[in-house]
Design an enzyme around this catalytic site. Structure first.
Site, mmCIF file in Angstrom:
data_model
loop_
_atom_site.group_PDB
_atom_site.id
_atom_site.type_symbol
_atom_site.label_atom_id
_atom_site.label_comp_id
_atom_site.label_asym_id
_atom_site.label_seq_id
_atom_site.Cartn_x
_atom_site.Cartn_y
_atom_site.Cartn_z
ATOM 1 N N ASP A 1 36.602 22.142 69.361
ATOM 2 C CA ASP A 1 36.272 23.513 68.981
ATOM 3 C C ASP A 1 36.590 23.675 67.488
ATOM 4 O O ASP A 1 37.251 22.834 66.882
ATOM 5 C CB ASP A 1 37.097 24.484 69.829
ATOM 6 C CG ASP A 1 36.792 25.934 69.513
ATOM 7 O OD1 ASP A 1 35.623 26.252 69.269
ATOM 8 O OD2 ASP A 1 37.735 26.744 69.491
ATOM 9 N N LYS B 1 25.421 40.519 68.256
ATOM 10 C CA LYS B 1 26.069 39.995 67.034
ATOM 11 C C LYS B 1 26.358 41.099 66.014
ATOM 12 O O LYS B 1 26.354 40.857 64.813
ATOM 13 C CB LYS B 1 25.209 38.897 66.390
ATOM 14 C CG LYS B 1 24.954 37.695 67.275
ATOM 15 C CD LYS B 1 24.113 36.654 66.563
ATOM 16 C CE LYS B 1 23.881 35.427 67.432
ATOM 17 N NZ LYS B 1 23.105 35.732 68.667
ATOM 18 N N THR C 1 30.951 24.837 68.400
ATOM 19 C CA THR C 1 31.502 26.141 68.030
ATOM 20 C C THR C 1 30.494 27.241 68.313
ATOM 21 O O THR C 1 29.292 26.998 68.381
ATOM 22 C CB THR C 1 31.877 26.157 66.531
ATOM 23 O OG1 THR C 1 32.324 27.453 66.165
ATOM 24 C CG2 THR C 1 30.685 25.785 65.663
#
Length: 1120
Positions: free
Chosen positions: A438, A609, A737
């Site tokens: 990650d 977002k 990610t």
């Protein structure tokens, strides 16, 4: 007090998720005749080949396994039919009105009950070939015609292994029962018509009204946030890994009730959606029927309190909606699969090969007899006689060794805080080829620092923040003499359209003021103040007013980015001092407190977002819609500009996380119209999310671009040298990610995951098969370059070109996958395991990394700021990313090398005595008579050789400093050369040679006294084993020397006390146990036994010396 929907406790639930078969097509270099239409796909030859008719050949070549598996799955589904989950109507305080029977709210993590414990444990043990084999051999000794030796010779080792296993399982089962009982017996306050009553958690039912108090002082820090009426703060770190507090609000109409008892006087119910996995969403309606008109209120995730969460402030009265296995936390809990190490699989294959050799040897012995008499019985007797060729001590030694490796890892002072949670796979640390990591919190610290503010024409960095502070001070100083209004003030709430706004050339000071104010208002941050020590109970608004200037103010939010932004506005003079459900207050540099009323708030989601807020200024009544979000989402929302895209790219190249901030002024009519449509959408049951987002998007048009912010996520300590170390060790690193492409690419460069001189191929966004085909062809022409791909493009490629994409990606030195969901992370792990057959390791620190960690062959969790969920679910838990270097290079190497040596030596110990038995039987007319009986066979694998053999777990071929200095040594481990069929065959040859020498040596040197065969051969055997251990040791430890002399001393002592086993051998079929200590102590016996031992070991020492001199291994070159 507040009334929220609550859930409690854990159970077990499985979700059947059948993966769809991904289509594949060979990549073509020619692009002619290629259409984007996907209807012609199944006419391709390869697809037709996959769909050809399945015939008898398919059935014989493995189709029967698929058919049997399908039948078993079908029967299993029929046996465990799960009740269909449905939406429900829950009446407040009236569980008896529930139409259906819901699961009991009790935890049951036990594997067995009183009746199934023994059968269950035995099944789990004997389903393995090794244990089942020894069970059959031991049971055969009850048949008189098959009996070879004493029963305890076979049953004692097997019984010991089973006893240890059962005791361990019983202890674990008792602990599970005690934990379950403790959790199920926790007392909760239930609100009834007669008042509060105490009940156990296992007795809670759907429809109960439960009172949940704030947790004790030991559970959370002593802080006193602004607790306002109808809300509370909760912590969800045990559910989703996020440590920040989250604000939960109550149903509005229940707040107007004067007393708690009035909750039973109203006629109200909650209509809730069926139980689902998504912990971030909830849809339901609250209805009160006794009013005129009826009151309807929509419920969302903000009204819920899931199981496994903690009330951090306030008191909650909630109606129970889901219980037991229907809670969100249970639905998201999957039983992790037991991971089996590659070394265990390799040893299992070698064990089967040994069994095959044992059967062949037994058949040869019977064949040499001429298959006379009851040859089948003799065959089974030979199989039992050679049963020690597969040592039962193999599993015991390996398990004890793994426990020792885990203890060494946790005691290593160079990697403090490391925890081994899965002790069965430490060798996997030395076999890894792919590391999937990650980014946020793993490679970076998850500590956000505000670095850049860009206004389009001017940019401010860390060294020019004092200019912003000066502008803010001047801006608010100018308006203090008047009643406060916004710098973009309009005298009338009903504004003219904003078309005229860009025509006005505003000053830099005004633009800075607008930008900073927008950042200070558009967020979900709540200020929190520490409690006083004078025993105050609940804070009030009046007390809060007195604390605005305290230095102990901290901020709580679900995103560290927002906290960084609010802290920055505080540093430049505009401070958030108070926030509740309906308003927030800012303090200016001059100390004036400004109030803004919150009309609507739109939280951030991974789909949108962006987040937005509509506020009304107290003094002027102006309504403003503020919004901030990712540049990809905001680019189409803000008005046309020529700098946003370029500056976002510049900041991303610096490794900054960017947010675009915009605003839009609303008139009263515009807001009223929006509010009506928004409330209507929130009440809908079907497609609520789509309808709500459509209404919000109607506002998101032609917004005024205010600024672009850049926040830096600092790298973890020593990330760069650690990644370089892993790369030099031959480990391919993939970064998965959820961040955007530009930031992920920049972090990959800054962390040296991708070297600055290395080319990067950015896989452009593709949406269909044609685009994916062309882009993959373009990527195939690149060589030795890193790949950067987004989650959407990855999904398209895997849908049509799974095999081709994985094959190309595996050739890259590094891969960066951005905008990845947790499911995609786990999918990538499965793909690498499936297509490469190499060992994978996943490392992360958040709840969203758990699926990836559990899917990998080796999962490593970091205890980070996102909570402990990843570290608790992992096989190994570390505190810093840099510790992975030593964990793999040193402990991974040692664990694999030691286990390989230990496993092969234990098998050698069994093969050499079986060889001696075969030679003995062949000399005495192929009689199926044991060479050693009774305690000798038990002692041979325990007190005589156990300690020296087990001391191999202390051996090391390379010092830790050398392994870290030359990580290239790790590459040899991934090839599996320490334990292979080649090394196994070498040990077989050694065993045959030494077993033959020991028996035939006794025949040559003791021809006149061959009646002493037991004492002669067994003594030489023990000495040979001790010398072979010394031959294999590369780095001596004082415990190894102690083990060697201790075992030798035990054997010498046993010659005196167990001399009946070393008596004279009179015939080929029976033993007479006559004391023979005088013969054993004669000089002739001693020197002749020594000669046999030297002949069996000296050639191996010579070969080892010559090999190290003329063909030394890589590690010995470094050591010299």
């Amino acid at each position: 007090l507040s009334s929220v929907n609550m859930l409690f406790f854990l159970s077990r639930y499985s979700l059947e998720d059948e993966p769809s078969n991904l289509d594949e097509m060979p990549l073509m270099m020619s692009e002619e005749g290629f259409e984007n239409d996907e209807s012609d796909y199944h006419t391709l030859p390869r697809a037709r080949a996959n769909q050809r008719q399945r015939g008898l050949g398919w059935l014989l070549m493995g189709g029967w396994k698929i058919l049997c598996g399908s039948c078993c799955d079908c029967l299993a589904r029929m046996c465990r039919r799960t009740k269909e989950l449905k939406a429900r109507t829950v009446w407040l305080g009236h569980p008896e009105k529930c139409e259906e029977k819901y699961p009991k709210n009790a935890i049951k993590n036990q594997k067995y009950n009183f009746f199934t414990f023994v059968p269950g444990v035995l099944y789990q043990q004997f389903k393995f070939f090794l244990n089942l084999y020894f069970l059959v051999v031991a049971c055969s000794q009850f048949v008189p015609s098959l009996k070879i030796g004493y029963l305890y010779t076979y049953w004692a080792p097997l019984g010991f292994v089973m006893a240890v296993t059962m005791v361990r399982e019983a202890v674990d089962e008792v602990r599970r029962y005690q934990r379950d009982k403790e959790m199920n017996s926790q007392l909760y306050s239930k609100l009834t018509v007669r008042g509060k009553v105490q009940l156990k958690s296992s007795d809670i039912q759907v429809g109960d009204l439960i009172i949940v108090e704030k947790v004790g002082i030991k559970s959370i820090p002593t802080v006193k946030p602004f607790v306002f009426l109808g809300s509370c703060f909760i912590r969800t770190d045990q559910l989703d890994g996020e440590t920040d507090w989250k604000l939960k609000v109550a149903v509005v109409c229940t707040q107007r009730l004067p007393a708690l008892g009035d909750l039973f006087s109203i006629n109200a119910y909650v209509y809730a959606q069926k139980p689902q996995l998504d912990i971030h969403s909830f849809e339901g309606n609250f209805t009160r029927e006794d009013g005129d008109p009826q009151i309807h209120e929509s419920l969302s995730i903000d009204h819920t309190l899931w199981a496994s969460t903690i009330v951090a402030s306030g008191t909650v009265i909630g109606v129970v909606i889901y219980t037991g296995k229907e809670t969100r936390s249970v639905l998201n809990t999957s039983s992790p699969k037991n991971k089996v190490g590659l070394l265990d699989l390799e040893l299992n294959r070698l064990t089967k090969a040994l069994f095959l050799a044992q059967v062949v040897l037994s058949i040869v012995m019977v064949a040499l007899q001429g298959f006379v008499g009851p040859w089948f019985r003799n065959l089974f007797r030979f199989i039992v006689l050679f049963s020690y060729i597969i040592p039962i001590s193999l599993r015991v030694n390996l398990d004890m060794g793994k426990s020792a490796y885990g203890w060494m890892i946790m005691k290593d002072e160079n990697i403090p805080g490391t925890v081994v949670r899965t002790s069965t796979i430490p060798e996997e640390l030395g076999r890894l080829v792919y590391l999937l990591t990650d980014k946020t919190g793993t490679l970076t610290q998850n500590e956000m620092i505000f670095k850049r503010l860009h206004l389009g024409t001017v940019s401010y960095g860390t060294d020019t923040m004092d200019e912003i502070q000066s502008h803010i001070g001047q801006s608010y100083a100018q308006v203090i003499p008047h009643s406060y209004s916004s710098p973009s003030r309009k005298p009338q709430p009903a504004q003219a359209p904003k078309a005229a706004a860009p025509k006005v050339r505003r000053s830099v000071s005004s633009r800075i003021h607008e930008a900073v104010k927008a950042i200070a208002l558009c967020h979900n941050v709540t200020p929190v103040y520490e409690s006083r020590a004078n025993g105050e109970t609940e804070s009030t608004a009046a007390e809060a007013d007195q604390d605005f200037s305290d230095d102990n103010r901290t901020y709580q939010a679900s995103s560290p980015d927002e906290v960084a932004l609010v802290r920055w506005t505080e540093s430049v003079g505009l401070t958030l001092v108070n926030r509740d459900l309906t308003s927030l207050q800012l303090k200016t540099p001059a100390g004036q407190v400004l109030t803004y009323y919150i009309l609507q708030i739109f939280p951030f989601t991974s789909e949108s977002k962006r987040m937005g807020i509509i506020i009304r200024e107290e003094t002027t009544g102006d309504i403003t819609f503020y919004m901030k979000g990712a540049d990809v989402a905001m680019a189409s929302i803000v008005q046309y500009n020529d700098w946003l895209e370029e500056e976002c790219g510049n900041m991303a190249r610096e490794g900054l996380r960017t947010l675009v901030v915009a605003k839009k002024s609303l008139s009263e009519e515009q807001y009223t119209d929006f509010e009506n449509r928004y409330n209507q959408a929130k009440l809908s049951i079907h497609d609520r999310a789509l309808k709500v987002s459509a209404v919000v998007e109607s506002l998101e048009r032609e917004m005024e671009l205010l600024c672009l912010t850049g926040v830096e996520d600092q790298l973890q300590a020593d990330v760069r040298p650690t990644l370089e170390l892993l790369r030099n060790a031959g480990i391919k690193i993939w970064m998965l990610t959820g961040d955007k492409l530009e930031t992920a690419t920049c972090i990959a460069k800054s962390s040296h995951l991708v070297s600055r001189s290395q080319d990067i191929h950015v896989f452009r966004s593709v949406s269909n098969r044609g685009e994916a085909h062309l882009e993959l062809n373009a990527f195939r022409r690149k060589h030795d370059c890193a790949l950067v791909i987004s989650g959407d493009s990855l999904e398209v490629c895997l849908r049509y070109y799974e095999h081709e994409f994985v094959e190309l990606a595996c050739q890259c030195p590094a891969v960066v996958c951005c905008r990845c969901s947790p499911t995609q992370k786990a999918q990538i792990v499965h793909l690498l395991k499936q297509h490469t057959a190499n060992r994978t390791c996943a490392i992360g620190d958040g709840g969203n990394d758990v699926s990836m960690i559990q899917a990998a062959d080796c999962g490593i969790g970091i205890e980070g700021k996102e909570g402990k969920q990843a570290s608790l679910a992992a096989d190994f838990s570390i505190t810093q990313f840099k510790h992975i270097g030593r964990l793999l290079m040193v402990h991974g190497r040692n664990s694999y090398k030691r286990s390989a040596a230990l496993g092969q030596f234990v098998m050698h110990r069994g093969m050499i005595i079986s060889t001696m038995q075969a030679v003995f039987s062949s000399i005495f007319y192929f009689a199926s008579v044991p060479l050693y009986q009774g305690f000798l066979m038990v002692g041979y694998s325990t007190i005589y050789t156990m300690f020296p053999v087990f001391s191999l777990v202390l051996d090391q071929d390379v010092k830790p400093e050398m392994a870290l200095l030359y990580p290239e040594l790790y590459k040899d481990l991934t090839k599996g050369r320490s334990l292979s069929f080649k090394t196994f065959l070498i040990w077989v040859l050694i065993s045959i040679y030494q077993g033959g020498i020991l028996m035939y040596g006794a025949l040559v040197l003791f021809e006149s006294e061959f009646v002493h065969v037991v004492a002669i051969s067994f003594t030489a055997l023990i000495l040979t084993e001790l010398l072979m251990v010394a031959l294999n040791i590369r780095t001596w430890h004082w415990l190894m020397v102690l083990a060697e002399f201790l075992s030798l001393g035990c054997y010498i002592a046993s010659l005196a006390f167990l001399n009946e086993y070393f008596g004279k051998f009179l015939t080929c079929v029976c033993f007479l146990f006559i004391p023979d200590l005088g013969f054993i102590t004669t000089p002739a016996f001693l020197w002749k036994v020594s000669v046999i031992t030297v002949v069996s070991c000296l050639p191996l020492y010579i070969i080892k010396y010559l090999k190290r001199k003329f063909s030394p291994p890589s590690y010995s070159k470094l050591s010299s």
